[in-house]
Design a protein around this motif. Structure first.
Motif, short mmCIF file in Angstrom:
data_model
loop_
_atom_site.label_atom_id
_atom_site.label_comp_id
_atom_site.label_asym_id
_atom_site.label_seq_id
_atom_site.Cartn_x
_atom_site.Cartn_y
_atom_site.Cartn_z
N ASN A 191 3.31 -14.30 -2.47
CA ASN A 191 3.87 -13.12 -2.80
C ASN A 191 2.80 -12.11 -2.76
O ASN A 191 1.93 -11.81 -3.79
CB ASN A 191 4.48 -13.31 -4.52
N ILE A 192 2.53 -11.61 -1.44
CA ILE A 192 1.63 -10.49 -1.31
C ILE A 192 2.10 -9.07 -0.69
O ILE A 192 3.19 -9.03 -0.27
CB ILE A 192 0.51 -10.98 -0.18
N HIS A 193 1.70 -8.23 -1.44
CA HIS A 193 2.06 -6.58 -1.31
C HIS A 193 1.07 -5.86 -0.41
O HIS A 193 -0.08 -5.88 -0.90
CB HIS A 193 2.38 -6.16 -2.44
N SER A 194 1.57 -5.40 0.80
CA SER A 194 0.55 -4.32 1.56
C SER A 194 0.94 -2.94 0.97
O SER A 194 1.84 -2.79 0.14
CB SER A 194 0.89 -4.48 2.91
N MET A 202 -3.37 -2.53 -0.38
CA MET A 202 -4.16 -2.79 1.01
C MET A 202 -3.50 -2.80 1.97
O MET A 202 -2.36 -3.23 2.17
CB MET A 202 -4.59 -4.31 0.42
N SER A 203 -4.10 -2.39 3.21
CA SER A 203 -3.84 -2.57 4.52
C SER A 203 -3.39 -4.11 4.79
O SER A 203 -4.05 -4.99 4.08
CB SER A 203 -4.84 -2.01 5.36
N ILE A 204 -2.68 -4.35 5.96
CA ILE A 204 -2.37 -5.63 6.43
C ILE A 204 -3.77 -6.25 6.93
O ILE A 204 -3.86 -7.69 6.38
CB ILE A 204 -1.40 -5.44 7.44
N GLY A 205 -4.51 -5.68 7.55
CA GLY A 205 -5.88 -6.27 7.76
C GLY A 205 -6.76 -6.67 6.74
O GLY A 205 -7.38 -7.77 6.68
N LYS A 206 -6.76 -5.92 5.65
CA LYS A 206 -7.60 -6.20 4.55
C LYS A 206 -7.03 -7.39 3.68
O LYS A 206 -7.86 -8.26 3.36
CB LYS A 206 -8.00 -5.00 3.69
N LEU A 207 -5.49 -7.50 3.70
CA LEU A 207 -5.01 -8.50 2.90
C LEU A 207 -5.38 -9.79 3.76
O LEU A 207 -5.82 -10.79 3.19
CB LEU A 207 -3.50 -8.39 3.19
#
Length: 193
Positions: A4-7, A16-21
């Protein structure tokens, strides 16, 4: 595995940006994760590309919320599952119907309910239990419950400053002063130093 991650595509919630995630997950030894932005799948293609580029297994999903309340998290088993999740959400958006309190059965998707949610689990449905709920399992017969339990640790921010941004976003979303944003309307305070 993060379920369960949120960008930043979780509007007025994620930071967070996709890249940072992806980079943060790699730094923590995570090799697969599910992007579950709130009531949308806008970042899925960018997420898939970034994960594949970095050697992480990407899994698509959507977190379904109604009135800032988590209903359930949909996780696609395949491309068909992502289509099913999107069609389910699009139908409710286009018809201006509220999301139902119970997730449907979709043949190519899993659903994860917050532990304690009052619902009868269907096939492909699970309970997501947070670390601070584990004590509620004490003394229970886990024989039937164990196969339906998943560890639920939402990922929204990596640093204290991002948590503060998350708090600001929640205040904006609720049109409220920060001091008036209730604990249930935002993520728990981070344990990071």
């Amino acid at each position: 595995m993060y379920l369960n991650i949120h960008s930043q595509y979780s509007l007025r919630y994620g930071t967070m940006s996709i890249g940072k995630l992806v980079d943060e997950a790699i730094a923590r030894g995570i090799n697969q994760m599910v992007l579950t932005d709130i009531n949308n799948s806008t970042g899925i293609m960018q997420f898939i590309r970034k994960c594949r580029e970095k050697g992480v297994k990407p899994i698509g999903g959507i977190e379904f919320r109604k009135d800032n309340r988590l209903l359930y998290i949909g996780i696609a088993r395949s491309k068909e599952g992502m289509r099913q999740l999107n069609e389910f959400l699009s139908y409710h958006n286009l018809e201006q119907k509220e999301l139902p309190d119970e997730a449907p059965y979709l043949s190519e998707a899993y659903f994860v309910y917050p532990f304690g949610y009052k619902v009868e689990l269907k096939k492909n449905h699970f309970w997501g239990i947070r670390y601070d709920q584990l004590h509620t399992l004490y003394g229970q017969d886990l024989k039937e419950l164990r196969p339906k339990l998943l560890a639920l640790q939402p990922v929204v921010f990596a640093e204290r400053i991002e948590y503060r941004l998350h708090e600001y976003l929640r205040g904006i979303d609720l049109n409220s002063l920060l001091t008036m944003v209730a604990p249930e309307d935002k993520c728990r305070k981070p344990i990071i130093s």
